[in-house]
Design an enzyme around this catalytic site. Structure first.
Site, PDB file in Angstrom:
ATOM      1  N   GLY A  63      -2.950  95.035  28.453  1.00  0.00           N
ATOM      2  CA  GLY A  63      -3.132  96.340  29.092  1.00  0.00           C
ATOM      3  C   GLY A  63      -4.565  96.789  28.897  1.00  0.00           C
ATOM      4  N   ALA A  64      -5.472  95.826  29.012  1.00  0.00           N
ATOM      5  CA  ALA A  64      -6.871  96.044  28.642  1.00  0.00           C
ATOM      6  C   ALA A  64      -7.601  97.001  29.559  1.00  0.00           C
ATOM      7  CB  ALA A  64      -7.605  94.709  28.626  1.00  0.00           C
ATOM      8  N   ASP A  67      -5.400 103.280  30.503  1.00  0.00           N
ATOM      9  CA  ASP A  67      -6.093 104.486  30.022  1.00  0.00           C
ATOM     10  C   ASP A  67      -6.357 104.468  28.521  1.00  0.00           C
ATOM     11  OD1 ASP A  67      -6.277 105.562  32.472  1.00  0.00           O
ATOM     12  OD2 ASP A  67      -4.446 106.791  32.310  1.00  0.00           O
ATOM     13  N   LYS A 239      -5.361 109.602  11.762  1.00  0.00           N
ATOM     14  CA  LYS A 239      -6.225 110.793  11.759  1.00  0.00           C
ATOM     15  C   LYS A 239      -6.756 110.988  10.346  1.00  0.00           C
ATOM     16  CE  LYS A 239      -4.933 112.597  15.944  1.00  0.00           C
ATOM     17  NZ  LYS A 239      -5.772 113.174  16.971  1.00  0.00           N
ATOM     18  N   HIS A 298       5.152 112.020  14.847  1.00  0.00           N
ATOM     19  CA  HIS A 298       3.964 112.491  14.121  1.00  0.00           C
ATOM     20  C   HIS A 298       4.307 113.459  12.974  1.00  0.00           C
ATOM     21  CE1 HIS A 298       2.247 110.678  17.553  1.00  0.00           C
ATOM     22  NE2 HIS A 298       2.240 111.738  18.351  1.00  0.00           N
TER      23      HIS A 298
END
Ligand code: NAG
Ligand code: NAG
Length: 824
Positions: A63-64, A67, A239, A298
Site C-alpha cells: 500500500g506504498a 494516504d 506518541k 487508543h
C-alpha cells in the site's frame, strides 16, 4: 565482503594452520595427523567468525502509494535509514501496491522527493542520505502469488550479490483489512526469509469490530504467522508523551511508589478531543463510532499504561506485555450506566447525504462518549478512570491527567499563594499528548509534588510561557518537560519494529482482552439514542457529565429543541414495563432484561431486609452460570441499603472444579459480587468440592459436610431465598433429567452427573430447596423459549423435568422471565 573473497581469505588461513602445525611437530610425529584436524577447525572457525557479514534488512511497504504511506510511513522509513544506516545496517525498501509498475514508480518518486530532513541533520548531509534512500527504494507491483515469489528471489539475489547476511524482512500492511488474508497467505508461502532471518509483519487497525470478528481475524492471521512475527500498530503507543508513561514511572519510582495508588489518586482522565467532524468519512464512521474508533484502542491502551503494575524490569517487553494483560483482567465490566453518549447534530444529515439514506434516517452512531472505568485491584479500588473522546468539540487536545487527592486546607486566600508552593494548589501529573494550549507533547508535574527525572538527552525543560494556562493553572505551576526533538509516532514505531520492541504493539491476547472488555457495552448501547449536540463552542455545558455512584450521567437535562422529533429514532423497547401474570400457577414477573434484573434485585433486597429484621440474618442460596451475573452486578452497584453484614451466602450448586477455575460457580460469585460488597468471610459458604487435593470424591463426604453446615446455621434448613435457573433440558440447580439423585429422599446435598462438561456437580437436593421460604427462578434469553413453553404444560414430573419439582412446602415460588424467554 562478497562470498568469493571470504573463501579466499579462509583458504589462506587454512594453509597457515597447516604451516604452523609443520613447524611445531614433524609430520612423522605420531601426534601430527591426530592434532591436525583440531588445528584446522580452530583456524576455520576463527576465520569465518572474523568475517562476520554485514546485515541486510528488506522492508516491504504494502500500500506504498496510499494516504498513510504518503503522509507518515515513507517519512518514518527515511528516519529509520538516517538513524541506522550509519551503524552498519544495510537496507532495501520495496514500495508495493496493485498499481502498474510505471505509474507506481512515478507516484513513489514524487513521494520520495517530498521527504523532509529532520532539523538536527545538516542539510547537505541529509540531501546525500536522501539520494541514497531514493536509490534503495524501488516500486513493485504485487498482485499474484508469483509476484511475491519473484520479490523473494530478488531479495535473496541482492543479499548474495552484495555479500551480506540476511537479517530479516519487514512487511508493513498499509492496506484495508479485507486484503490481509491473501497477502498473508502469499507471504507465508513464498516470501519467508531463510531460517536464520526473522520475519515481521506490521498490521494496521481496525482489528475487528467486536470480540468475535477480532477473534476470527486473529485466528486467520495466526494460521500464517507466529505471534512473535506480528506487530499490530496502535499509533498512540508511538506518541512521545504516551511512550514516556512507563519510562517516567520507572525513572521516578521512588517518588511515585507511595503516590500511585487509591490512597492518593483522586481520579485519572484519559482524553482525546477533536474539533473536526466525520464529514467525508461517514461510511467508515457509521460502522465504528467513537468507542470503536478511539476508546477501545487508543484510550484503553493508555489507561493500561497508567494502571498496570510496573514490572521490576520495565525494559523487558515480555514483562510489560504480561503486566498490561493483567491490568486488562482487573478492569471491572462496563454497564450501560458506565457511559454517556452524544452525536453532533449535523452527523445524521452527513450520513444521509454520503450514504444515500432516506430522508427520515436518523443514525444512532455516537460521535462523543464519556466512560467511567474501574480497575478492581488493591491499587486502584474506587479510583475513577474517565475516558472521553468526541468529534466536533470546542478544542483539539489529547492528554492523560492523574489528579491527586488534596487533604490540605489553606486558611489564607489564593492571592497569598502566588509564587508560593502552597499545599492547596492542585496536585497533578499530566502526559500531554499534543495540540491544545501547549501545542506540543509534554510531561508536567505539579511543583507541589516532586521534581521529576526525565531522560536528559531526549527531554528538556520547557521555556516559560506566561500566557499558557492548563487546567486553570499557569504553566509555572508545573515542572514541564518537552521532547528535544519532536518525532512523529510512526517514525518511533518503525524504529521499534526494527529493534523488535514488541511492548509498543498490540499482542493477540491484549487485543482480545480489550474486546472482551468493550463488546458487552457496545452491544448494550447499540439501540441507545445519543444526546445531540450542536458542535464546537456552542456545546456549552451540554456534554458535561458527572458520576452518580458508579454511574455516569450528563449534568444537564436534555434540552427539548435538540431531541429528534417523534418517529425519527427507533422506539426504545425498554420503556419501563413489568408484566405480572402467573406461570405454573405461581406468580410470574416478565419484563425486558434490565427491568427484570432490577425488579429481582429489589425483591431480594426486600426479602433480606425483612429476614434481618425478624431473625437477625438472611440466608441466600445462589445459582451459578451466566444469567445471575447481571443480577450480582446490580446488587453490587445499586443496593447500598442491602444488609450484607448480616447475609449468609450459600451456593445452590457447584461444578467439581477447583475454586480458582473460571468454570467454578464460586469464582463467578467472587468476581461479580463478593469483590464489591462487604460480606463477612465467615458468612460465605462455598461448596466443598475440592478436598484432599481431589474433586468430589464420595469418600471425602463433601456433600455431607455441606449438609451439616446448613443444618448447623440455617434454622430448619429453610433458606430465606433460593435463586434458581432453568436449563434448556429442564434441569435446575445441578439436578438433571434422568439422573435419580437429589430428586427425593433424605439427603440435603448430593453429588450429581451433568450431561455437559464438567460432568461432576454438587447440588442442593429438591427436598431441601422446597423447604425455602422463597424460591425465585430466573429465566432469560430466547434459547429458553422452547423449554418455557414445554414446562408451562407439564405436570409434576421431576424425573423428566427437575424444574417441575420445584414446589415449596410452605414458601413462595416466583418466576422471573424476560420477554425473550417468555414470548420468544
Ligand atoms: C504457511 O506456510 C507453511 C510452509 O510453507 C505451510 O506449511 C503452512 O500450511 C502455511 N500456512 C497456511 C495457513 O497456509
Ligand atoms: C421449624 O420447624 C418447626 C416444625 O416444623 C416449626 O414449628 C417452626 O416454626 C420452624 N421454625 C422456623 C423458624 O421456621
Amino acid at each position: 565482503m562478497p562470498p568469493s573473497q571470504v573463501v579466499t581469505r579462509c583458504t589462506l588461513t587454512l594453509r597457515l594452520a597447516f604451516h604452523v602445525q609443520c613447524n611445531t611437530l614433524h609430520p612423522r610425529h605420531p601426534g601430527f595427523w591426530k592434532m591436525l584436524p583440531v588445528a584446522v577447525w580452530v583456524a576455520l572457525l576463527g576465520c569465518l567468525q572474523a568475517q562476520e557479514l554485514q546485515e541486510h534488512v528488506s522492508i516491504i511497504l504494502l500500500g506504498a502509494t496510499g494516504d498513510l504511506a504518503k503522509k507518515y510511513l515513507w517519512q518514518g522509513l527515511f528516519q529509520l535509514y538516517l538513524d541506522e544506516a550509519g551503524k552498519g545496517h544495510h537496507f532495501s525498501f520495496h514500495g508495493a501496491a496493485l498499481t502498474a509498475p510505471e505509474q507506481g514508480q512515478e507516484v513513489l518518486a514524487k513521494v520520495l522527493e517530498s521527504l523532509s530532513c529532520p532539523k538536527d541533520v545538516a542539510p547537505d548531509r541529509c540531501a546525500e542520505l536522501k539520494g541514497q534512500f531514493q536509490r534503495l527504494s524501488q516500486y513493485r507491483q504485487l498482485k499474484t502469488p508469483e509476484d511475491y515469489l519473484a520479490l523473494s528471489k530478488d531479495m535473496e539475489a541482492l543479499v548474495q550479490r552484495e555479500g551480506l547476511r540476511e537479517a530479516g524482512r519487514i512487511f508493513y500492511f498499509s492496506v484495508p483489512p479485507f486484503a490481509y488474508a491473501d497477502i498473508a497467505r502469499s507471504i507465508n508461502s513464498s516470501c519467508r526469509p531463510g531460517p536464520d532471518a526473522w520475519l515481521r509483519v506490521v498490521l494496521e487497525k481496525p482489528f475487528g469490530h467486536d470480540y468475535l470478528s477480532a477473534q476470527q481475524l486473529a485466528e486467520e492471521l495466526g494460521s500464517f504467522f507466529q505471534e512473535e512475527e506480528m506487530y499490530r500498530v496502535d499509533h498512540y503507543l508511538g506518541k512521545q508523551a504516551v511512550a514516556q508513561i512507563l519510562p517516567f514511572r520507572d525513572q521516578n519510582r521512588k517518588a511515585l511508589d507511595g503516590l500511585w495508588n487509591r490512597h492518593h489518586v483522586e481520579r485519572v482522565e484519559v482524553v482525546l478531543k477533536e474539533t473536526l467532524d466525520a464529514e467525508g468519512r461517514t461510511s467508515f464512521y457509521e460502522e465504528y463510532g467513537v468507542i470503536r474508533d478511539v476508546l477501545q484502542n487508543h484510550l484503553t491502551e493508555i489507561l493500561t499504561l497508567v494502571a498496570m503494575e510496573l514490572p521490576h524490569d520495565a525494559s523487558s517487553s515480555a514483562a510489560v506485555l504480561q503486566h498490561k494483560l493483567q491490568a486488562f483482567q482487573a478492569l471491572r465490566g462496563l454497564r450501560r450506566g458506565s457511559a454517556v453518549l452524544g452525536q453532533y447534530q449535523a452527523y445524521s444529515e452527513q450520513v444521509r447525504r454520503e450514504l444515500h439514506k432516506p430522508d427520515g434516517f436518523q443514525s444512532l452512531t455516537p460521535t462523543f462518549a464519556g466512560i467511567l472505568v474501574h480497575v478492581d485491584n488493591l491499587r486502584w479500588e474506587g479510583v475513577p478512570f474517565i475516558l472521553m473522546s468526541g468529534k466536533a468539540l470546542d478544542e483539539r487536545v489529547g492528554y492523560v491527567r492523574v489528579l491527586f487527592k488534596n487533604r490540605a486546607f489553606c486558611a489564607q486566600s489564593e492571592k497569598q499563594w502566588v509564587g508560593d508552593r502552597s499545599r492547596c494548589l492542585p496536585q497533578q501529573i499530566v502526559f500531554y499528548i499534543g495540540h491544545g494550549e501547549l501545542g506540543s507533547p509534554a510531561v508536567l508535574v505539579s511543583r507541589t509534588l516532586f521534581r521529576p527525572a526525565l531522560p536528559a538527552g531526549s527531554w528538556k525543560e520547557l521555556e516559560a510561557r506566561p500566557e499558557v494556562r492548563l487546567f486553570g493553572r499557569p504553566l509555572s505551576d508545573f515542572y514541564a518537560y518537552g521532547p528535544v526533538r519532536e518525532q512523529d509516532a510512526y517514525s518511533t514505531l518503525i524504529s521499534h519494529i526494527f529493534h523488535g520492541r514488541k511492548d509498543s504493539f498490540i499482542t493477540t491476547e491484549n487485543l482480545l482482552a480489550s474486546w472482551v472488555f468493550w463488546t458487552p457495552l457496545l452491544e448494550g448501547l447499540a439501540r441507545e439514542a445519543p444526546r445531540l449536540y450542536p458542535g464546537g463552542a456552542e456545546n456549552g455545558h451540554l456534554l458535561d457529565f458527572e458520576f452518580r455512584g458508579s454511574e455516569l450521567a450528563f449534568c444537564l437535562q436534555q434540552p427539548e429543541q435538540l431531541v429528534p422529533g417523534p418517529g425519527s429514532a427507533p422506539p426504545r423497547p425498554s420503556d419501563f414495563q413489568v408484566l405480572r401474570a402467573t406461570y405454573r400457577d405461581s406468580p410470574l414477573v416478565a419484563a425486558w432484561p434490565e427491568e427484570l434484573i432490577a425488579k429481582l434485585a429489589d425483591d431480594i433486597e426486600a426479602a433480606a431486609a425483612k429476614a434481618v429484621q425478624r431473625f437477625g440474618q438472611f440466608h441466600l442460596a445462589l445459582s451459578g452460570g451466566s444469567s445471575p451475573v447481571a443480577l450480582f452486578q446490580q446488587l453490587a452497584a445499586g443496593h447500598y441499603g442491602f444488609p450484607w453484614a448480616h447475609t449468609h451466602l450459600w451456593l445452590v450448586d457447584e461444578r467439581c472444579v477447583p475454586p480458582w477455575d473460571p468454570e467454578s460457580n464460586f469464582q463467578g460469585l467472587q468476581t461479580h459480587l463478593l469483590r464489591h460488597v462487604w460480606v463477612p468471610h465467615y458468612n460465605v459458604h462455598p461448596m466443598p468440592v475440592h478436598l484432599r487435593r481431589r474433586l468430589c470424591a464420595e469418600e471425602d463426604r463433601g456433600a455431607q459436610a455441606y449438609a451439616e453446615e446448613i443444618s448447623a446455621l440455617v434454622t430448619n434448613g429453610s433458606f430465606d431465598l433460593v435463586l434458581l435457573g432453568m436449563g434448556t433440558d429442564g434441569h435446575t440447580a445441578s439436578l438433571f433429567p434422568q439422573s435419580p439423585t437429589g430428586l427425593d429422599g433424605e439427603q440435603l446435598v448430593v453429588l450429581t452427573e451433568s450431561p455437559v462438561k464438567p460432568h461432576h456437580r454438587m447440588s442442593l437436593s429438591l427436598p431441601l430447596i422446597n423447604r425455602a421460604r422463597k424460591v425465585a427462578v430466573l429465566v432469560m434469553g430466547k434459547l429458553k423459549r422452547d423449554i418455557t413453553l414445554l414446562v408451562s404444560r407439564v405436570g409434576h414430573q421431576p424425573k423428566k423435568w427437575p424444574i417441575s419439582g420445584i414446589l415449596p412446602d410452605s414458601g413462595q415460588l416466583v418466576w422471573y422471565m424476560d420477554y425473550e424467554a417468555f414470548l420468544g
